[in-house]
Design a protein around this motif. Structure first.
Motif, short mmCIF file in Angstrom:
data_model
loop_
_atom_site.label_atom_id
_atom_site.label_comp_id
_atom_site.label_asym_id
_atom_site.label_seq_id
_atom_site.Cartn_x
_atom_site.Cartn_y
_atom_site.Cartn_z
N TYR A 1 3.39 17.96 48.91
CA TYR A 1 2.49 18.59 47.64
C TYR A 1 3.56 19.82 47.33
N PRO B 1 0.13 22.38 42.45
CA PRO B 1 0.18 23.83 42.47
C PRO B 1 0.18 24.22 44.12
N LEU B 2 -0.40 23.35 45.07
CA LEU B 2 -0.12 23.91 46.36
C LEU B 2 0.97 23.15 47.10
N THR C 1 1.69 21.71 50.34
CA THR C 1 1.19 21.30 51.58
C THR C 1 2.17 20.34 52.15
N ILE D 1 0.67 23.91 55.77
CA ILE D 1 0.66 24.64 54.35
C ILE D 1 1.53 25.77 54.46
N HIS E 1 2.45 29.36 53.17
CA HIS E 1 1.68 30.47 52.80
C HIS E 1 2.58 31.78 53.21
N THR F 1 -5.30 27.92 43.25
CA THR F 1 -5.24 27.35 44.71
C THR F 1 -5.88 28.29 45.56
N PHE G 1 -6.05 29.80 49.78
CA PHE G 1 -5.61 29.57 51.09
C PHE G 1 -6.65 30.48 51.99
N ALA H 1 -6.14 24.91 52.93
CA ALA H 1 -5.41 25.01 51.54
C ALA H 1 -6.44 24.04 50.83
N MET H 2 -6.83 24.54 49.63
CA MET H 2 -7.96 23.78 48.70
C MET H 2 -7.70 24.22 47.27
N VAL H 3 -8.12 23.52 46.31
CA VAL H 3 -8.23 23.81 45.12
C VAL H 3 -9.46 24.13 44.63
N PRO I 1 -6.27 19.19 48.66
CA PRO I 1 -5.02 19.12 47.97
C PRO I 1 -4.73 17.37 47.44
N VAL J 1 -4.20 29.09 38.65
CA VAL J 1 -3.39 27.80 38.29
C VAL J 1 -3.56 27.48 36.64
#
Lengths: 212, 178
Positions: free
Chosen positions: A78, A81-82, A84, A97, A99, B17, B19, B29-31, B48, B175
């Motif tokens: 991805y 927006p992330l 990963t 991830i 970061h 997003t 972290f 990591a997530m939304v 994700p 976002v």
């Protein structure tokens, strides 16, 4: 989940309806699907993922790229927006991830749902839906205006509480997939559309290894 | 009041997003999707890949949360209330007028709300709100840094830290919002 998504072979849309006397479509049964998938040695594609939610008036859009090399190498990345990355190579699975300018390990790889799906990925990439113990597949033939698709239904009710079904829309090119829809009952749909697919080009090992 | 500029005006919906830096070096990591209006607060966490990991809401004035979905480990006891508390402290203005307005000994301007054993300080910088700090029984319970210039009360980046042995850090980046 990313494992399921990794099952993507971008292709063009639309299935041509069968014509009498014409060759049968490549997706006419499980064996023909498996034979067609076996003819694909590598795939690289970009994808656009849209997630609908009741509480959002417009879907969440994510973008990324994938690469697959037979038999078991995979990259699912991805980019927005992330950021990963999932890489599978030589039996090793790494999920990272981005970061603070660095790649760090992703603990969510321990999520049981992810682990279950990861176990399925090789079956899917082989077009071997019928051998799955986790999902019960149904082959839906093409209809006017509707391409052929494979519907996957969780066998375990506990997984079914998370994912109610997965629909894989098959593409015209033998062994390839146009889109994937992951349906979560009451929680919306994740739609993944593949674009700019390239097939059977050499992919170096580094593409399937974590960044150094 | 400048202190209220730390929080977006309702109603609003936003996607971030996230972290998460968790104990023992665990990262994730997530939304996050949040919707707030006069009816209440609704928060969703997505992987994700788009899988819904957590979905809960709290009606305005209600004492309890409604958890609509929680995938392990997000179903562990206390997670729902902790998450909603994180969202609430970062994005919902305290009710009523500040109990006090003044300065820290370090010189920063502060608006303070003290309610039901909890104290919320909104710290102002020269160009507006910079941080939110909450205290329970005089101990720091959450420290929230507001980074960048807000649009409609939503900051481009929010850094939330929960101190202590079970503490964690959430880096949230905006976002989309509406």
């Amino acid at each position: 989940m990313r494992n399921q998504l990794a099952l993507a072979f971008a292709g063009l849309l639309l299935t041509v309806p069968a014509v009498e006397g014409a060759a049968p479509p490549w997706y006419q049964d499980w064996n023909s699907i498996r034979r067609a998938a076996a003819g694909i040695k590598t795939i690289e594609a970009s994808f656009v993922q849209t997630r609908t939610l009741k509480i959002l008036s417009r879907p969440l859009v994510s973008r990324g790229i994938m690469a697959y090399r037979r038999p078991n190498d995979l990259r699912w990345e991805y980019r927005s927006p992330l950021q990963t990355l999932l890489v599978v190579h030589a039996g090793n699975v790494r999920r990272l991830i981005q970061h603070g300018g660095a790649w760090v390990a992703d603990a969510s790889a321990k999520l049981e749902a992810m682990k279950i799906v990861l176990g399925e990925i090789n079956l899917w990439l082989d077009g071997n839906f019928s051998s799955s113990r986790t999902f019960r597949p149904e082959l839906r033939p093409a209809e006017p205006g509707q391409p052929a698709r494979v519907e996957l239904h969780p066998v375990d009710p506990s997984l079914g509480k998370i994912i109610s079904r997965i629909t894989i829309t098959l593409a015209e090119r033998p062994g390839t997939v146009n889109a994937i829809d992951i349906v979560e009952e009451g929680e919306g749909v994740t739609h993944i559309k593949f674009e700019d697919a390239q097939y059977d080009k050499a992919i170096p090992d580094e593409r399937f290894e974590p960044p150094r | 009041m400048r202190c209220r500029q730390a929080f977006p005006a309702q109603p609003w919906r936003a996607t971030h997003t996230i972290f998460a830096s968790l104990p023992f070096g665990q990262n994730g990591a997530m939304v996050g999707v949040t919707a707030v209006d006069s009816a209440g607060l609704h928060a969703v966490l997505l992987s994700p890949e788009g899988i819904c990991l957590f979905d809960a809401s709290k009606d305005t004035g209600a004492a309890d949360l409604s958890v609509h979905r929680a995938v392990p480990p997000f179903d562990r006891p206390g997670f729902a209330s902790s998450l909603m508390s994180d969202v609430g402290h970062a994005y919902l203005a305290p009710t009523g007028e500040p109990t006090a307005i003044g300065r820290y000994a370090t010189g920063e301007s502060v608006c303070r709300w003290s309610q039901a054993g909890e104290t919320t300080d909104v710290v102002l910088g020269a160009d507006g709100p910079r941080a939110v700090r909450t205290y329970r029984e005089a101990q720091l319970s959450r420290e929230i840094d507001l980074l960048g210039s807000a649009t409609g009360g939503l900051f481009p980046a929010v850094h939330l830290r929960v101190p202590g042995p079970g503490g964690y850090v959430l880096d949230m980046r905006l976002v989309d919002h509406e």
